[in-house]
Design a protein around this motif. Structure first.
Motif: not given
Length: 423
Positions: A121-132
């Motif tokens: 629920k915190y990423h798009d199944n492939v990784g954290f894509t919108n990282v700050v």
């Protein structure tokens, strides 16, 4: 989802029941050949077990010569479970291959953050894509980092508001600049991810916070243990509570001693066995470590979970038996439910996880034993995380051995395992 990640230390990466082996009859040209398959898997800590900082522990290479055949293939499934998180799995695998003299794949390496892949629920199944990152926040809001006078803006500057609102925070490992990270993480939590706002200390909740690696200390080349990410978390929790009067809450805690970490490690063990074509189910796990509060506590905690899981299944089976009147008995909801992670990784096949403590790292075998053991337990300083309850039974290893080579020999003896029979 936009996720804030705390930066890592950038200074290198490497910081009893007997189960008989399974024998499966397999037809071959010779008629009926006997194939031996392991029914157990090994979970190795790295720092203090295989290396001290960047210095290899001599027993490690000897141990791993026992774990591979003439072709360099492992004779039992092996996973390296480290609370480090400051490099890619492939880089860690390459380092281990060089140190141990055997080929290690990235699929055998589990970092403290590896279980994050389960939190879809915190990423798009492939990784954290919108990282700050923290550095990105500091560049966009230069007036927020004021502890180090040398890093303060020379001239008044307005925020460069070009970042999206942060929606979750992930702590990977101890940062380089603690004061900067502590300040900005608290800012994010108390502004609900919008650093242009003022603090809101009256809210009962804060942004989801996920933390990897709870080690209070870890063993490098120094004579005494060094601060780990768990120490940084203690600082963050203390500051948050001092400001708000409330406890900092975690959505998830990953890395040893979390049950979640061992469940994911067992999943990797099963995957290895399947790739090798070994059909015998993995029934036993052995966790080799040097830290009572992480390696041993975590292995024993997961062993307790496995035992309770078996008990729940047994209770459920008994409860589902048809009574004499032909009416099935009801099952309490708490008995009929398993942990959420089982739906992500499938149910474990292991029935036990045994802890083996080595004397080459954090654990000091030369420490003077107390005269009153009961009083010692009462006065024990628990180095585990705040959210883990101290239980003396969980820091008692199944076995204590000199080093990792002795651990491997002991496990083979306990399992009555002959590695020469494995194909």
């Amino acid at each position: 989802m936009n996720v804030l990640t705390a930066l890592l230390r950038s200074t290198g990466c490497l910081g009893s029941r007997h189960v008989l082996q399974q024998r499966v009859a397999v037809p071959g040209r010779c008629g009926l050949c006997i194939k031996s398959e392991p029914s157990f898997g090994l979970l190795f800590d790295i720092d203090g077990v295989l290396v001290r900082g960047r210095t290899p522990i001599p027993a490690a290479k000897r141990a791993f010569q026992k774990l591979v055949d003439a072709k360099g293939q492992f004779v039992v499934p092996v996973v390296f479970v480290t609370n480090a998180g400051n490099c890619l799995r492939q880089k860690k695998a390459d380092q281990l291959s060089h140190i141990l003299g055997v080929p290690i794949s990235q699929d055998q390496v589990m970092m403290s953050h590896s279980p994050l892949r389960m939190f879809k629920k915190y990423h798009d199944n492939v990784g954290f894509t919108n990282v700050v990152s923290i550095d990105m926040l500091r560049e966009s809001f230069p007036l927020l980092d004021m502890v180090d006078h040398n890093r303060r803006p020379k001239l008044p500057s307005a925020p460069v508001v070009n970042l999206p609102r942060v929606e979750a925070v992930v702590l990977f490992g101890e940062p380089i600049r603690w004061e900067t990270n502590l300040q900005l993480i608290v800012d994010v939590l108390l502004t609900n991810g919008n650093l242009s706002n003022v603090y809101e200390t009256t809210h009962s909740t804060h942004l989801p916070l996920l933390a990897c690696n709870m080690d209070l200390m870890w063993m490098a080349e120094a004579h005494s243990p060094r601060f780990g990410h768990g120490t940084f978390m203690v600082c963050l929790e203390s500051i948050y509570k001092k400001i708000t009067g409330k406890d900092l809450k975690y959505e998830a805690l990953m890395g040893k001693p979390s049950e979640l970490t061992y469940h994911f490690a067992e999943f990797l063990i099963r995957e290895q066995a399947a790739e090798r074509g070994w059909r015998a189910p993995i029934r036993s796990l052995y966790a080799i470590g040097d830290n009572l509060m992480t390696d041993i506590y975590g292995a024993n905690l997961y062993n307790r979970y496995l035992e309770e899981r078996i008990a729940r299944k047994t209770t459920k089976a008994v409860a589902n038996m048809v009574t004499g009147t032909g009416t099935p008995t009801s099952v309490p909801q708490e008995v009929d439910m398993d942990n959420g992670w089982e739906s992500e990784l499938a149910s474990p096949s292991a029935t036990s996880c045994k802890s083996i403590l080595v004397c080459t790292g954090v654990y000091n075998p030369h420490m003077e034993l107390p005269k009153d053991a009961n009083q010692c337990i009462k006065e024990t300083v628990f180095h585990g995380h705040r959210d883990f309850r101290f239980d003396p039974a969980l820091v008692e290893p199944e076995k204590i051995v000199e080093d990792v080579d002795a651990a491997v020999e002991l496990i083979f003896e306990m399992e009555k395992f002959d590695s020469s029979l494995v194909t």
